[in-house]
Design a protein around this motif. Structure first.
Motif, PDB file in Angstrom:
ATOM      1  N   ASN A  63      63.031 -71.995 -62.058  1.00 41.40           N
ATOM      2  CA  ASN A  63      62.079 -72.045 -61.286  1.00 41.40           C
ATOM      3  C   ASN A  63      61.007 -72.624 -61.827  1.00 41.40           C
ATOM      4  O   ASN A  63      60.020 -73.201 -60.790  1.00 41.40           O
ATOM      5  N   ASN A  64      61.069 -73.344 -63.122  1.00 38.68           N
ATOM      6  CA  ASN A  64      59.889 -74.346 -63.833  1.00 38.68           C
ATOM      7  C   ASN A  64      59.321 -75.444 -64.261  1.00 38.68           C
ATOM      8  O   ASN A  64      61.542 -75.454 -64.766  1.00 38.68           O
ATOM      9  N   LYS A 200      57.333 -75.783 -54.433  1.00 41.98           N
ATOM     10  CA  LYS A 200      57.642 -74.658 -54.912  1.00 41.98           C
ATOM     11  C   LYS A 200      58.480 -73.612 -54.102  1.00 41.98           C
ATOM     12  O   LYS A 200      58.563 -72.757 -55.034  1.00 41.98           O
ATOM     13  N   LYS A 430      58.572 -70.287 -69.998  1.00 42.76           N
ATOM     14  CA  LYS A 430      57.129 -70.724 -69.526  1.00 42.76           C
ATOM     15  C   LYS A 430      56.065 -70.537 -69.307  1.00 42.76           C
ATOM     16  O   LYS A 430      54.857 -71.434 -70.080  1.00 42.76           O
TER      17      LYS A 430
END
Ligand code: FAD
Length: 444
Positions: A63-64, A200, A430
């Motif tokens: 997710n990043n 996102k 992250k």
């Protein structure tokens, strides 16, 4: 022996490894010190009898950008294993002891037997309730915006799945960061959900062909000899020109020091009493992880999905069961299923004190009932994390303020790790990327 190194990173869990990897793109003058005989920390795959058992995380969110970069650098992008479509869609909670699907669309939400009509209509209160002006518990936050039934039936099981925590103690601002930010920005989570940047929303997850340790071992290969295993840091002393690290074998002098170890480990290494007192308050939930390998033909319950999470009113002695091989077929040999049962957390602390054979007996009988299993248990494995998952409780802001003060007082000493800023593997990566980029800008 005395050594001088520019940057020392303490801990080779995913936080320390990913940080070392990102930093080494601009400077090789770094060393990772790890007390264990292996890298990975909580990421801990064991392969036994062809079953791939994850004692720590089972899946990682894609997710990043930082995690994508890391996977690409490791040459693993083509090797990612994705959950089966049905497992990705179907997540269960219990209703009257039976597996019941969690609604994942508006239509399913309207039709779900998990909630009363009143509770379904009640979620609309989120559109009218004022945004919070100060932090509150997860329980109060969710109940105020969506009603208690939504908290009890849906949110609490999922909080259990991530934090193994107690929603009446957990900080909404820090544990439900995305929902909190949507509320703060849009005044309503529902409005925020439909207004936020569509890019996102992607939240796919993955596994690897020989388990998640494949990722940490690959990063370790890239870092090479700059990781020292079996090397426990015992003491950190501030010097005029940096920090002196005592490992019992070596005294290492470094200009920059980054700790990625848990709060309970860090507090033993430093001298700052006020920071030690705050670190002592970080609460870690114990977690027991059981793996069971069962013959497919002996399992009557064929429901396909990611797994099931429980709530206190279910009266179960497990927090959740992951249908590991129904999600990722490669983790069990042909003809078998692998299940991962999680026990502990804030809710089941006392169970963690039971002798392991007693706990195992209770867990197995509940699993067999759930799966309608009749037959031999072909494989089992157990792992205990005495201090498993850090809780982001209502005192979390005090911790963040204290870290900021400590870092301001101790130039070039950074406090990282999973006890603040996000507990998931992807959050840890992250944070590492963010710090590495900031440091790179400071010292081109
Ligand atoms: C049972 C369980 C299931 C989980 N499931 C998921 C999941 O499915 N998905 C997900 O995204 N996240 C999951 N998590 C959370 C996630 O795995 C962790 O938050 C993350 O891996 C922590 O990484 P870290 O590097 O910050 O810390 P750690 O992995 O704890 O690494 C710290 C390292 O520091 C070393 N160390 C400690 N003290 C010293 C010292 N004095 N000197 C030298 N070295 C030292 C330790 O040996 C360790 O290797 C789970 C966690 C648990 C416990």
């Amino acid at each position: 022996m005395n050594k001088e190194i520019h940057t020392v990173i303490i801990g080779s869990g995913i936080s320390g490894l990913s940080l070392a990897h990102f930093l080494s793109k601009s400077s090789q003058d770094l060393l990772v010190l790890e007390s264990d005989s292996r890298v990975g920390g909580i990421i801990h795959t064991e392969i036994k009898n062809q079953f791939i058992c994850e004692n720590g995380p089972n899946t990682v969110l894609l997710n990043n950008e930082a995690i994508l970069e890391l996977i690409q650098d490791c040459g693993l992008i083509e090797k990612l294993e994705y959950p089966t479509t049905v497992a990705d869609k179907n997540r269960f909670v219990l209703r009257k002891g039976k597996l019941t699907m969690v609604p994942t669309s508006l239509l399913k939400f309207i039709c779900t037997p998990l909630l009363s009509q009143r509770a379904k209509i009640g979620v609309l209160r989120d559109l009218f309730v004022k945004r919070h002006v100060q932090n509150t518990t997860v329980y109060d936050f969710v109940s105020a915006r969506f009603g208690m039934e939504i908290h009890d039936q849906l949110i609490e099981p999922f909080i259990t799945g991530i934090y193994a925590g107690n929603t009446k103690k957990m900080s909404a601002q820090h544990s439900l960061k995305i929902l909190w930010q949507l509320e703060q920005k849009y005044g309503s989570i529902i409005k925020g959900f439909f207004s936020r940047d569509k890019n996102k929303r992607g939240q796919g997850s993955f596994q690897l062909p020989i388990g998640l340790s494949q990722l940490t071992e690959k990063i370790a290969d890239l870092i090479g000899e700059r990781i020292q295993l079996n090397c426990t840091v015992h003491k950190i002393t501030t010097k005029s020109n940096g920090y002196e690290i005592d490992t019992g074998k070596d005294l290492i002098l470094c200009k920059r020091l980054i700790s990625t170890i848990p709060a309970h480990g860090l507090k033993r290494l430093i001298a700052d009493q006020s920071f030690i007192q705050v670190l002592e308050k970080v609460n870690y939930s114990p977690v027991n992880v059981f793996h069971y390998g069962l013959k497919k033909e002996n399992i009557k319950n064929k429901k396909q999905g990611f797994g099931v999470l429980t709530k206190p009113s279910d009266g179960k002695n497990y927090l959740g069961v992951l249908f590991s091989s129904r999600t990722f077929g490669h983790v069990a040999p042909e003809g078998f299923e692998l299940y991962t049962v999680i026990v502990g957390g804030e809710r089941q602390r006392e169970l963690c004190d039971l002798p392991i054979e007693d706990l195992e007996r209770i867990v197995l009988s509940e699993l067999e009932e759930l799966l309608e299993h009749d037959g031999e248990v072909n494989f089992k494995n157990h792992f205990r994390w005495k201090k498993g998952i850090p809780q982001y409780d209502m005192n979390h802001q005090e911790l963040l303020d204290s870290i900021a003060r400590f870092q301001a007082k101790n130039k070039d000493f950074y406090v990282m790790g999973n006890f603040h800023g996000g507990v998931s593997v992807s959050d840890c990566i992250k944070k590492s990327k963010k710090l590495a980029s900031e440091l790179e800008k400071r010292e081109p």
